[in-house]
Design a protein around this motif. Sequence first.
Motif, PDB file in Angstrom:
ATOM      1  N   ASP A   2       0.827  -1.208   0.000  1.00 18.83           N
ATOM      2  CA  ASP A   2       0.000   0.000   0.000  1.00 18.83           C
ATOM      3  C   ASP A   2       0.865   1.264   0.000  1.00 18.83           C
ATOM      4  O   ASP A   2       0.541   2.252  -0.671  1.00 18.83           O
ATOM      5  CB  ASP A   2      -0.921   0.011   1.226  1.00 18.83           C
ATOM      6  N   LEU A   3       1.976   1.217   0.740  1.00 18.19           N
ATOM      7  CA  LEU A   3       2.884   2.369   0.772  1.00 18.19           C
ATOM      8  C   LEU A   3       3.474   2.642  -0.607  1.00 18.19           C
ATOM      9  O   LEU A   3       3.593   3.798  -1.026  1.00 18.19           O
ATOM     10  CB  LEU A   3       4.016   2.128   1.778  1.00 18.19           C
ATOM     11  N   GLU A   5       2.205   1.991  -3.441  1.00 25.18           N
ATOM     12  CA  GLU A   5       1.189   2.574  -4.320  1.00 25.18           C
ATOM     13  C   GLU A   5       1.021   4.070  -4.043  1.00 25.18           C
ATOM     14  O   GLU A   5       0.837   4.868  -4.963  1.00 25.18           O
ATOM     15  CB  GLU A   5      -0.139   1.854  -4.135  1.00 25.18           C
ATOM     16  N   ARG A   6       1.088   4.439  -2.769  1.00 24.95           N
ATOM     17  CA  ARG A   6       0.916   5.849  -2.398  1.00 24.95           C
ATOM     18  C   ARG A   6       2.156   6.671  -2.689  1.00 24.95           C
ATOM     19  O   ARG A   6       2.071   7.850  -3.043  1.00 24.95           O
ATOM     20  CB  ARG A   6       0.558   5.953  -0.911  1.00 24.95           C
ATOM     21  N   PHE A   7       3.339   6.048  -2.507  1.00 22.67           N
ATOM     22  CA  PHE A   7       4.607   6.777  -2.664  1.00 22.67           C
ATOM     23  C   PHE A   7       5.537   5.971  -3.580  1.00 22.67           C
ATOM     24  O   PHE A   7       6.507   5.366  -3.118  1.00 22.67           O
ATOM     25  CB  PHE A   7       5.262   6.994  -1.295  1.00 22.67           C
TER      26      PHE A   7
END
Length: 309
Positions: A86-87, A89-91
């Motif tokens: 998830d990280l 994907e965000r960054f």
Amino acid sequence: MDWREVAVTISAEGEEIVADLFYQLGCPGVSIDDPEILRGYIESGSWDFHDFGEVEATGTIVIKGYFPEDNELSAKLQRLDQGIRDLLERFPNWVVQVKGISLKEEDWATAWKAYFKPARIGKRFLIKPSWEHVNPAPEDIILELDPGMAFGTGTHPTTTLCLKTLENIVKPGQKVFDLGTGSGILAIAAAKLGAEVEAVDLDSVAVRVAQENVDLNHVSDKVRVSRGDLGTVLRGQAQVVIANIIADVILMLLEDLKRILSPEGEFLASGIIEHRASDVEEGMKKAGLEILERVEDSGWILFRARWAN
């Protein structure tokens, strides 16, 4: 028991998020290897000796979490893996690398010691590893520490913020509750400032290590260490309540705070990563607290509060 060390190398901006992810998974020990912090200690001259050589600033840090190798390990690792995905994907520009190794208990208990050196915190506190020698000044308050598997060496911003604030507010004879005591460093500091302290933790390893450090500092007459939750082990009210934990746990504690914090008392909430600070501040105000002070260090927040009325 064997332990799984999971090391996440990540861009420095991700420190708080990844550390919080480990804590949410119930990880009882987290260490952060930050070249910038290490170089800062070396350049400041606060360490009498080190053998790290030249420390290079890489823009990344290594966060290590430790999990018991039991029947819950697989599920925890899957949740960690999803959190890292998830990280990314965000960054997408962050550097992220993950690796894991198994450790015997005795290896976990000693491998980190090379990084733990004497350090001065605030005006008078001198944190001293039990295996190191120091030459204290007359006004120094020595906190002798062997964190063992509970970690919590006292040099992370979440703890140094608490130590500096305790130094300013704790008065002799006060009662202090230390919630989630870990290595016991904050309880010991409050006791050496003259307080009577009750230190609580749910983790049996932390309770054992905290008691050992209390004995090491000769404050067993001032500090009682207990295992359990607030409702089962704490009675009466304290003039100072410390919670150096994480945002979600602090929010859960606020209802109990009405019972354990005296009308004139002060609440220290630390261990709060920057992006959760507004949640905690809002929760504290809804619980009837007013914020006296907000202190920040390296993306970590401490709130000092009291009852609004």
